[in-house]
Design an enzyme around this catalytic site. Structure first.
Site, PDB file in Angstrom:
ATOM      1  CB  CYS A  69      -0.915   0.001   1.218  1.00 50.38           C
ATOM      2  SG  CYS A  69      -1.894  -1.525   1.393  1.00 50.38           S
ATOM      3  CB  CYS A 109      -8.951   1.334  17.258  1.00 52.71           C
ATOM      4  SG  CYS A 109     -10.429   2.369  17.241  1.00 52.71           S
ATOM      5  CB  CYS A 142     -12.812  -1.050  16.867  1.00 55.06           C
ATOM      6  SG  CYS A 142     -12.836  -1.157  15.051  1.00 55.06           S
ATOM      7  CB  CYS A 202     -15.229   0.765  11.688  1.00 58.52           C
ATOM      8  SG  CYS A 202     -14.172   2.228  11.711  1.00 58.52           S
ATOM      9  NE  ARG A 272     -13.778   6.720  14.753  1.00 55.34           N
ATOM     10  CZ  ARG A 272     -13.915   5.403  14.713  1.00 55.34           C
ATOM     11  NH1 ARG A 272     -12.948   4.646  14.245  1.00 55.34           N
ATOM     12  NH2 ARG A 272     -15.023   4.841  15.132  1.00 55.34           N
TER      13      ARG A 272
END
Length: 418
Positions: A69, A109, A142, A202, A272
């Site tokens: 990425c 998270c 999360c 999410c 968010r």
């Protein structure tokens, strides 16, 4: 503006704008910017009042990711000087999570670099989730572990996970220019698996990677169709040592337009303000609170955010309040529809992090100042936030001086920023 009046009315009805209307928001002039913010702010207040949900990131495993990425400092081939470490032990993760909870975070998270978890990794993370829930029963957890295999989402849910994050990041058309080691369809499928397993989905985007207005609108409409409960909006942090190090193409004003467009398309989802807000929004961060109802507190996965105290002061100074654990974030209709396997999209004609400007994450006892509802511990001297732009510096353009590699918190012996 007729456009803004139309968008406010649609947002109040949970109705989708047209693609042309969404593009028109991104094309508004600087003279219209405050009108755009005020209009989107009406929609935000309709569904979330003046509450701001705090989220806290814990990087369970940092660096050495085999994926390519282009935006990510943990990618294959990255030469960014980030922290690199293997899995935190459950007790280490509990300590890290505790710093965020003490600062007022309602959600923790848990993020790990990599393509996706092995079954052994899921067991490891499940133990960590259970340990955090034992210590902080009311906190939401999360998980963000990459692409999921069959049954893994269900196992995380059984362990006590409340949500799963996996961002789409950009449009399907642009995706191959950003990542080649997995596909856009892989990401969509993981979001669907999370929802099917009963986890709150999410999923969000990254802005600033050289995408067009059309790319931004495409990915936000795809998110509306997937109907995640939380939509993190990340702004690229152009890390030296990554292919996108030179992509300084956002201005604070464009970042606000992007947030407003997301709010109009996903009116009753938790929007968010995620990775890169300090770097790309800079002094306009408080205006973004009129658009987003959720932020990360403190630091991100591999980069530092502004001081946790500054986050809390910003919220209070702008006239907002930290959302308490006793308050349900989502509007009642979304909670009800989620219980029946739907969401805002299934009921109203289609419905709507966390990270260092991308990646899987960007999802951060009350002794705070009046109006914050959160503790405000003093940060250590070593954790001072990067200096704000001075009047002599350009308002727009590259600001690599604001990109600071995280050297504190999870995976270190230095006190966290929370």
């Amino acid at each position: 503006m007729d456009l803004l009046n139309t968008l406010v009315a649609k947002g109040m009805r949970r109705e989708s704008p047209t693609r042309e209307e969404a593009l028109a928001v991104l094309a508004t002039s600087d003279d219209q910017l405050l009108d755009v913010v005020a209009a989107a702010g009406k929609v935000r207040r309709q569904w979330f009042g003046r509450r701001v949900k705090l989220n806290y990131l814990v990087n369970l495993k940092s660096g050495l990711c085999p994926e390519d990425c282009s935006y990510c400092s943990q990618r294959l081939g990255s030469t960014a000087g980030i922290l690199k470490y293997s899995w935190l032990k459950p007790e280490e993760a509990v300590r890290a999570a505790g710093a965020g909870v003490a600062g007022g975070a309602k959600r923790v998270c848990l993020v790990a670099s990599g393509r996706g978890p092995s079954d052994r990794d899921v067991d490891r993370v499940s133990r960590t989730i259970e340990a955090i829930k034992d210590e902080h029963a009311d906190v939401e957890v999360c998980a963000c572990l990459g692409l999921l295999g069959d049954g893994q989402a269900g196992r995380l849910r059984e362990a006590g996970a409340d949500a799963y994050n996996h961002n789409l990041n950009t449009s399907e058309e642009m995706y191959g220019q950003i990542t080649t080691t997995h596909t856009y369809a892989d990401r969509v499928e993981t979001v669907r698996q999370a929802r099917t397993a009963g986890l709150s989905a999410c999923s969000g985007l990254i802005a600033g990677m050289g995408e067009s207005d059309e790319d931004l609108v495409d990915v936000v409409f795809e998110l509306r169709a997937l109907d995640p409960d939380s939509v993190p909006v990340n702004f690229l942090i152009p890390f030296e040592g990554t292919p996108l190090a030179g992509e300084w193409n956002l201005t604070p004003r464009r970042a606000l337009r992007i947030l407003a467009m997301v709010r109009f398309v996903c009116p009753d989802a938790e929007v968010r303000l995620a990775g890169g807000r300090e770097v790309q929004l800079r002094s306009l961060q408080p205006l973004a609170l009129h658009l987003a109802n959720s932020i990360f507190l403190g630091d991100y996965l591999t980069s530092e955010g502004q001081a946790g105290r500054a986050d809390l002061e910003m919220i209070a100074d702008a006239g907002f309040e930290v959302e308490g654990a006793e308050t349900t974030t989502l509007p009642a209709h979304r909670v009800k529809e989620a219980a029946h396997g739907g969401g805002c999209g299934t009921a109203a004609g289609g419905g709507c992090g966390p990270s260092d400007g991308g990646g899987c994450g960007p999802c951060g006892a009350s002794h705070g100042e009046p109006g914050t509802g959160a503790a405000q511990p003093e940060p250590a001297e070593a954790t001072a936030a990067p200096a704000a732009p001075t009047a002599a510096e350009p308002a727009d353009g590259a600001r690599p001086d604001l990109v600071s590699v995280r050297r504190r918190g999870a995976g270190t012996d230095v006190a966290p920023n929370a």
